[in-house]
Design a protein around this motif. Structure first.
Motif, mmCIF file in Angstrom:
data_model
loop_
_atom_site.group_PDB
_atom_site.id
_atom_site.type_symbol
_atom_site.label_atom_id
_atom_site.label_comp_id
_atom_site.label_asym_id
_atom_site.label_seq_id
_atom_site.Cartn_x
_atom_site.Cartn_y
_atom_site.Cartn_z
ATOM 1 N N ILE A 294 0.953 -1.060 0.118
ATOM 2 C CA ILE A 294 -0.043 0.117 0.290
ATOM 3 C C ILE A 294 0.632 1.390 -0.245
ATOM 4 O O ILE A 294 1.657 1.734 0.720
ATOM 5 C CB ILE A 294 -0.822 -0.320 1.125
ATOM 6 C CG1 ILE A 294 -1.986 -0.992 1.126
ATOM 7 C CG2 ILE A 294 -1.922 1.424 1.316
ATOM 8 C CD1 ILE A 294 -2.585 -2.042 2.166
ATOM 9 N N GLU A 295 1.012 2.128 -0.993
ATOM 10 C CA GLU A 295 1.267 3.664 -0.415
ATOM 11 C C GLU A 295 0.313 4.524 -0.550
ATOM 12 O O GLU A 295 -0.277 4.165 -2.174
ATOM 13 C CB GLU A 295 2.300 3.011 -2.364
ATOM 14 C CG GLU A 295 3.902 2.478 -2.250
ATOM 15 C CD GLU A 295 4.188 1.940 -3.380
ATOM 16 O OE1 GLU A 295 4.248 3.102 -3.730
ATOM 17 O OE2 GLU A 295 5.208 0.937 -4.021
ATOM 18 N N GLU A 296 1.087 5.587 -0.653
ATOM 19 C CA GLU A 296 0.299 7.401 -0.870
ATOM 20 C C GLU A 296 1.180 7.731 -1.447
ATOM 21 O O GLU A 296 2.175 8.194 -1.835
ATOM 22 C CB GLU A 296 -0.372 7.674 0.181
ATOM 23 C CG GLU A 296 -0.554 7.130 1.195
ATOM 24 C CD GLU A 296 -2.120 6.911 1.165
ATOM 25 O OE1 GLU A 296 -2.619 7.830 0.443
ATOM 26 O OE2 GLU A 296 -2.558 5.641 2.003
ATOM 27 N N ILE A 297 0.745 8.233 -2.820
ATOM 28 C CA ILE A 297 1.311 8.215 -4.200
ATOM 29 C C ILE A 297 0.728 10.065 -4.018
ATOM 30 O O ILE A 297 0.105 10.463 -4.737
ATOM 31 C CB ILE A 297 1.136 7.486 -5.555
ATOM 32 C CG1 ILE A 297 0.829 6.676 -5.473
ATOM 33 C CG2 ILE A 297 1.910 8.176 -6.419
ATOM 34 C CD1 ILE A 297 2.457 5.750 -5.268
ATOM 35 N N PRO A 298 2.259 10.762 -4.058
ATOM 36 C CA PRO A 298 1.898 12.513 -4.107
ATOM 37 C C PRO A 298 1.411 12.716 -5.443
ATOM 38 O O PRO A 298 2.624 11.738 -6.252
ATOM 39 C CB PRO A 298 2.798 13.020 -3.599
ATOM 40 C CG PRO A 298 3.991 12.209 -3.543
ATOM 41 C CD PRO A 298 3.301 10.365 -3.445
ATOM 42 N N ALA A 299 0.849 13.547 -6.168
ATOM 43 C CA ALA A 299 1.490 13.907 -7.012
ATOM 44 C C ALA A 299 2.421 15.162 -7.265
ATOM 45 O O ALA A 299 2.315 16.246 -6.418
ATOM 46 C CB ALA A 299 -0.338 14.630 -7.289
ATOM 47 N N GLY A 300 2.440 15.079 -8.892
ATOM 48 C CA GLY A 300 3.850 15.903 -9.488
ATOM 49 C C GLY A 300 2.994 17.745 -9.884
ATOM 50 O O GLY A 300 1.352 17.371 -9.263
ATOM 51 N N LYS A 301 2.773 18.183 -10.395
ATOM 52 C CA LYS A 301 2.781 19.889 -10.465
ATOM 53 C C LYS A 301 1.957 19.326 -11.679
ATOM 54 O O LYS A 301 2.129 18.647 -12.904
ATOM 55 C CB LYS A 301 3.654 20.288 -10.314
ATOM 56 C CG LYS A 301 3.382 21.868 -10.780
ATOM 57 C CD LYS A 301 4.406 22.723 -10.647
ATOM 58 C CE LYS A 301 4.216 24.173 -11.720
ATOM 59 N NZ LYS A 301 5.270 25.166 -10.665
#
Length: 337
Positions: A294-301
């Motif tokens: 399980i990973e929390e994926i930050p968004a790019g710009k």
């Protein structure tokens, strides 16, 4: 060194003020030369050095203008774009390019004969949340995609003051408005469907146009894709839910650009397009050895300026535009009632 494209804007409502003028003014590849405002004079205050024009005929008569941005009500796109092409201008047209597929085909044919460009303004391909979805799909971590859900929801129970969206005219209703964005996103990832089913409904008191729509896009050897837009969602579910043979990715609609632009932030600001904290997408997948991750994926710009990069390169360098004509024709086939 860039040779700026002299550009005229056909309207200065929210679309012109928020999604076009700030980018045309900031991008080295464009010169915002003229803005049409039929009754108000807001553009004069915001851009005092730009020509302020009361009717689009005068803009089309200006031989120095090379590109016209058609950001008027949906049912006018075809006629205004046709007139601009006949005046020798390239056109950047807000979604949808036209109400009917046959109208878009005519515009593409006319532009080809005149060696001009018809370009679709599909800015939501540069939303941070959608770019996260695209990145996850390209990573292969989900395996073969089986099912995908795209949603664009709002809660607006009242009838909008923007009558062109609420009156029973061609191109009105939520499917042509919000739905056009997510249909385009689905096509950009999975291509045109081999078949589809569509459901509409009208639920708000006094409404005469659809405020709910759902499409089931079917692919012979691909996923089942569901596109939904609803004006009566008080607690929004994830905007994107992607299910594959090895995992799942979900992501809410967290792109911040529209909010920032409405607040007056310029697209050149260092924090423009960067999502707020705690807006990560959720990736759940199985490893090669069967371990659940399980990973929390930050968004790019997110960055709508990239769309204007594409416009510049297509007009000045004759590169292929990121929204293909076939994408637009497929989109309109799905939108047509």
């Amino acid at each position: 060194m860039m040779e700026p494209i002299k550009t005229g804007l056909l309207a200065y409502g929210m679309s012109g003020r928020i999604f076009h003028a700030p980018f045309l003014n900031a991008h080295d590849g464009f010169e915002l030369s003229a803005i049409v405002e039929r009754s108000k004079s807001d553009a004069i205050n915001d851009y005092p050095n730009v020509a302020h024009i009361r009717n689009y005929e005068d803009l089309l008569a200006d031989e120095s203008i090379e590109l016209v941005v058609v950001n008027t009500p949906n049912f006018t796109h075809y006629q205004y774009a046709k007139e601009a092409l006949n005046a020798g201008k390239h056109v950047l047209i807000e979604k949808p390019v036209a109400v009917l597929r046959k109208e878009a085909e005519e515009l593409f044919a006319l532009a080809y004969r005149k060696n001009l460009k018809v370009l679709a303004y599909q800015n939501r391909r540069f939303d941070s949340d959608f770019l996260s979805v695209k990145e996850i799909l390209e990573s292969g971590k989900l395996g073969k995609i089986v099912e995908a859900h795209f949603r664009f929801d709002r809660y607006r129970n009242e009838i909008s003051y923007k009558l062109f969206k609420e009156e029973a005219v061609p191109g009105s209703g939520v499917l042509y408005d919000l739905g056009a964005h997510i249909i385009d996103q689905a096509i950009s990832l999975f291509g045109a469907p081999s078949d589809f089913e569509k459901v509409y409904s009208c639920n708000r008191t006094g409404s005469v146009v659809d405020d709910y729509a759902n499409l089931h896009l079917k692919y012979k050897s691909g996923p089942n894709v569901y596109v939904t837009t609803n004006m009566l969602v008080a607690d929004e579910p994830p905007a994107y839910s992607i299910y594959g043979t090895r995992g799942t990715f979900t992501k809410h609609r967290t792109d911040i650009q529209e909010t920032q632009l409405l607040a007056g932030m310029l697209p050149t600001d260092t924090i423009y397009g960067i999502e707020n904290e705690n807006c990560e997408g959720r990736l759940v997948y199985m490893t090669e050895v069967g371990e659940k991750k399980i990973e929390e994926i930050p968004a790019g710009k997110g960055n709508y300026m990239m769309l204007f990069d594409e416009v510049y390169n297509t007009i000045r360098r004759d590169t292929e535009y990121f929204v293909k004509q076939s994408d637009i024709l497929s989109q309109l086939e799905l939108l047509e009632k």
